[in-house]
Design a protein around this motif. Structure first.
Motif, PDB file in Angstrom:
ATOM      1  N   GLY A 109     120.220 103.211  18.321  1.00 48.09           N
ATOM      2  CA  GLY A 109     120.035 103.695  19.643  1.00 48.09           C
ATOM      3  C   GLY A 109     121.403 103.768  20.377  1.00 48.09           C
ATOM      4  O   GLY A 109     121.506 104.854  20.964  1.00 48.09           O
ATOM      5  N   GLY A 144     112.140 100.411  17.518  1.00 50.05           N
ATOM      6  CA  GLY A 144     112.217  99.452  16.320  1.00 50.05           C
ATOM      7  C   GLY A 144     111.277  98.352  16.231  1.00 50.05           C
ATOM      8  O   GLY A 144     110.528  98.184  15.260  1.00 50.05           O
ATOM      9  N   LEU A 172     116.706 113.793  15.354  1.00 53.31           N
ATOM     10  CA  LEU A 172     115.659 112.783  14.627  1.00 53.31           C
ATOM     11  C   LEU A 172     115.388 112.940  13.322  1.00 53.31           C
ATOM     12  O   LEU A 172     114.400 112.234  12.742  1.00 53.31           O
ATOM     13  CB  LEU A 172     114.464 112.978  15.605  1.00 53.31           C
ATOM     14  CG  LEU A 172     114.684 112.935  17.227  1.00 53.31           C
ATOM     15  CD1 LEU A 172     113.235 113.547  17.648  1.00 53.31           C
ATOM     16  CD2 LEU A 172     114.502 111.376  17.348  1.00 53.31           C
ATOM     17  N   GLY A 228     117.532  99.046  15.271  1.00 53.12           N
ATOM     18  CA  GLY A 228     116.958 100.138  16.214  1.00 53.12           C
ATOM     19  C   GLY A 228     118.040  99.909  17.360  1.00 53.12           C
ATOM     20  O   GLY A 228     118.536 101.136  18.036  1.00 53.12           O
ATOM     21  N   GLY A 235     116.326 102.234  21.539  1.00 54.01           N
ATOM     22  CA  GLY A 235     116.048 102.294  20.335  1.00 54.01           C
ATOM     23  C   GLY A 235     115.456 101.270  19.545  1.00 54.01           C
ATOM     24  O   GLY A 235     114.721 101.079  18.842  1.00 54.01           O
ATOM     25  N   HIS A 242     115.923 106.541   9.537  1.00 54.18           N
ATOM     26  CA  HIS A 242     116.594 105.855  10.569  1.00 54.18           C
ATOM     27  C   HIS A 242     117.056 106.419  11.484  1.00 54.18           C
ATOM     28  O   HIS A 242     117.585 106.252  12.675  1.00 54.18           O
ATOM     29  CB  HIS A 242     117.777 104.955   9.668  1.00 54.18           C
ATOM     30  CG  HIS A 242     118.572 103.824  10.717  1.00 54.18           C
ATOM     31  ND1 HIS A 242     117.749 102.685  10.712  1.00 54.18           N
ATOM     32  CD2 HIS A 242     119.677 103.718  10.928  1.00 54.18           C
ATOM     33  CE1 HIS A 242     118.511 101.835  11.758  1.00 54.18           C
ATOM     34  NE2 HIS A 242     119.714 102.501  11.566  1.00 54.18           N
ATOM     35  N   TYR A 301     115.578 106.189  15.597  1.00 54.85           N
ATOM     36  CA  TYR A 301     115.944 105.217  16.699  1.00 54.85           C
ATOM     37  C   TYR A 301     117.315 105.831  17.218  1.00 54.85           C
ATOM     38  O   TYR A 301     117.632 105.935  18.302  1.00 54.85           O
ATOM     39  CB  TYR A 301     116.305 103.957  15.914  1.00 54.85           C
ATOM     40  CG  TYR A 301     114.959 103.632  15.248  1.00 54.85           C
ATOM     41  CD1 TYR A 301     113.880 103.081  15.762  1.00 54.85           C
ATOM     42  CD2 TYR A 301     115.372 103.407  13.910  1.00 54.85           C
ATOM     43  CE1 TYR A 301     112.799 102.840  15.049  1.00 54.85           C
ATOM     44  CE2 TYR A 301     114.065 102.979  12.812  1.00 54.85           C
ATOM     45  CZ  TYR A 301     112.932 102.654  13.520  1.00 54.85           C
ATOM     46  OH  TYR A 301     112.056 102.271  12.776  1.00 54.85           O
ATOM     47  N   TYR A 302     118.123 106.396  16.315  1.00 48.42           N
ATOM     48  CA  TYR A 302     119.359 107.281  16.658  1.00 48.42           C
ATOM     49  C   TYR A 302     119.082 108.320  17.776  1.00 48.42           C
ATOM     50  O   TYR A 302     119.598 108.668  18.655  1.00 48.42           O
ATOM     51  CB  TYR A 302     120.185 107.796  15.504  1.00 48.42           C
ATOM     52  CG  TYR A 302     121.314 108.540  15.501  1.00 48.42           C
ATOM     53  CD1 TYR A 302     122.657 108.009  15.965  1.00 48.42           C
ATOM     54  CD2 TYR A 302     121.401 109.789  15.195  1.00 48.42           C
ATOM     55  CE1 TYR A 302     123.698 108.858  15.925  1.00 48.42           C
ATOM     56  CE2 TYR A 302     122.667 110.552  15.570  1.00 48.42           C
ATOM     57  CZ  TYR A 302     123.826 109.977  15.923  1.00 48.42           C
ATOM     58  OH  TYR A 302     124.838 110.723  16.013  1.00 48.42           O
ATOM     59  N   LEU A 359     115.962 108.880  19.311  1.00 47.78           N
ATOM     60  CA  LEU A 359     115.233 108.568  20.598  1.00 47.78           C
ATOM     61  C   LEU A 359     116.300 107.899  21.602  1.00 47.78           C
ATOM     62  O   LEU A 359     116.195 108.249  22.921  1.00 47.78           O
ATOM     63  CB  LEU A 359     114.472 107.518  20.243  1.00 47.78           C
ATOM     64  CG  LEU A 359     113.043 108.170  19.562  1.00 47.78           C
ATOM     65  CD1 LEU A 359     112.050 107.030  18.918  1.00 47.78           C
ATOM     66  CD2 LEU A 359     112.534 109.157  20.446  1.00 47.78           C
ATOM     67  N   GLY A 360     117.248 107.064  21.149  1.00 50.87           N
ATOM     68  CA  GLY A 360     118.408 106.689  21.917  1.00 50.87           C
ATOM     69  C   GLY A 360     119.115 107.727  22.657  1.00 50.87           C
ATOM     70  O   GLY A 360     119.404 107.625  23.741  1.00 50.87           O
ATOM     71  N   GLY A 385     123.436 106.743  18.970  1.00 50.74           N
ATOM     72  CA  GLY A 385     122.685 108.070  19.492  1.00 50.74           C
ATOM     73  C   GLY A 385     123.251 108.259  21.068  1.00 50.74           C
ATOM     74  O   GLY A 385     123.137 109.303  21.483  1.00 50.74           O
ATOM     75  N   SER A 386     123.237 107.120  21.684  1.00 55.15           N
ATOM     76  CA  SER A 386     123.473 107.209  23.094  1.00 55.15           C
ATOM     77  C   SER A 386     125.113 107.755  23.157  1.00 55.15           C
ATOM     78  O   SER A 386     125.391 108.877  23.992  1.00 55.15           O
ATOM     79  CB  SER A 386     123.453 106.085  23.920  1.00 55.15           C
ATOM     80  OG  SER A 386     123.743 105.976  25.314  1.00 55.15           O
TER      81      SER A 386
END
Length: 415
Positions: A226, A102, A244, A222, A98, A60, A63-64, A66-67, A229-230
């Protein structure tokens, strides 16, 4: 906790986010609470897969991360004057990035639920983490990518330079995300996700496509991952390939399971607890990862429903006003468990101290007491404490079971 009937919960949550910095004014506390807000979004997004639709994912963090990377590039574009965008709204684009991945990854992975999905997600996580070291233009290699959250300049006096402003940004998005993810659970998609989790064959029989439901759930999960993560890159101003990787994916699994995947608010508890322990324990002991793993093991073995499951189990007891009958046995368990834990932690810390090449033969400070692990007496005392504590703890747990058995008939009468 019923978020629908008890609408005041949202006002309490918003007020709590608002006043916490006024109570805990230290910079460490402010940074820790900011991390907790990010972790709550991340954990709830994971629960959209595992708790809602039954997809166990070991990737998981893809997506975190990549965001986070996409947001880092946006912040750098803002700093270079190529684009103009208020920092407040940047997390939306991290979420969309994200969400896009996803959507793409879900086309393939959601066709095979269960163990195949878990293994595929693990493979994708390792593949993306390895790619981060290969495609340096986007991921920045081992050094990662740094960014400046103040690059957009101040707007209405808000520059996101001070940590307090970042805290309120994170908590605003945290509240919005909690409300959004809870709202999804009340939609037809959320209901069908539960149906697919419990009985995909029956869901298919009544006309729903289980694969499509899983795919849509992964896409939405996702987005929120994301978005988390942003907020991560806005808070830390740097992101590396480790964001990642499997360790970050494992951390969110711990949050969900420790908090309780069977309840919407379970991952919130898990995110707060795991973030606190990760920050607090690491300041006091080098063996914090061992204690972390043991906590996870204990939760899985003795409370599969997590902490939220334990709370939910006691809810009817509290309503029936019978909790006082459990307090004596619980008090004994807590006291004997503390003795057992004291002995166990002492043994681990002494072993770690002795194994240290630098300080192995020097005295150590253990719970405020100066001892010498190279002599025999401290070992005898600590082992005795652990053995006695364990024996008393095992016996006291039987009294807890008996207290629940005695409570059963009265609970049914008042139930």
């Amino acid at each position: 906790m019923n978020f629908t009937k008890n609408n005041y919960v949202w006002f309490i949550l918003a007020a709590l986010f608002l006043v916490l910095p006024l109570i805990f004014t230290q910079s460490f506390a402010l940074s820790l609470m900011t991390q907790m807000g990010i972790a709550i979004i991340f954990a709830l997004s994971y629960n959209m897969l595992l708790g809602q639709v039954g997809l166990l994912s070991f990737g998981h963090a893809v997506y975190y991360g990549l965001g986070a990377f996409f947001t880092a590039h946006i912040l750098n574009l803002i700093a270079d004057g190529i684009i103009w965008l208020p920092i407040t709204f940047v997390p939306i684009f991290g979420g969309l990035f994200g969400m896009f991945f996803g959507f793409i990854i879900g086309i393939v992975t959601t066709r095979r639920p269960g163990t195949p999905f878990a293994m595929i997600s693990l493979g994708i996580a390792e593949m993306v983490a390895a790619s981060a070291l290969m495609f340096t233009a986007f991921f920045g290699g081992e050094a990662g990518i740094d960014a400046n959250r103040t690059s957009g300049g101040a707007m209405l006096g808000i520059s996101y330079g001070p940590q307090i402003q970042v805290y309120y940004l994170v908590m605003t998005w945290c509240l919005i995300s909690i409300a959004g993810m809870y709202a999804i659970t009340r939609t037809p998609l959320g209901r069908m996700a539960n149906a697919v989790r419990d009985n995909p064959e029956r869901a298919k029989f009544i006309g729903y496509n289980p694969t499509r439901v899983r795919w849509m759930s992964l896409t939405l999960a996702g987005f929120f991952a994301g978005l988390a993560g942003s907020l991560y890159i806005i808070n830390y101003e740097i992101v590396t390939f480790e964001t990642l990787g499997i360790l970050e994916s494992g951390r969110v699994v711990l949050m969900a399971f420790i908090g309780g995947i069977g309840h919407f608010w379970g991952p919130i508890i898990g995110a707060v607890l795991v973030t606190f322990l990760q920050s607090a324990l690491s300041n006091y002991t080098e063996a914090w990862l061992l204690y972390f793993g043991l906590l996870f093991l204990v939760i899985i073995m003795f409370s599969p429903g997590g902490i939220a499951g334990l709370i939910a189990k006691h809810e009817p007891v509290v309503r029936a006003k019978l909790l006082r009958r459990l307090i004596p046995s619980y008090s004994v368990v807590a006291a004997t468990g503390a003795v057992m834990l004291l002995g166990f932690v002492s043994i681990i810390e002494m072993i770690y101290h002795v194994e240290s090449a630098i300080s192995g033969h020097e005295p150590m400070l253990l719970f405020g007491v100066l001892i010498n692990p190279s002599s025999l007496n401290p070992w005898l005392v600590i082992v005795l404490v652990f053995v006695v504590g364990t024996s008393l703890f095992v016996r006291s747990t039987k009294n807890v079971g008996k207290a629940w058995d005695d409570l059963g008939p009265d609970l049914q009468k008042k139930g």
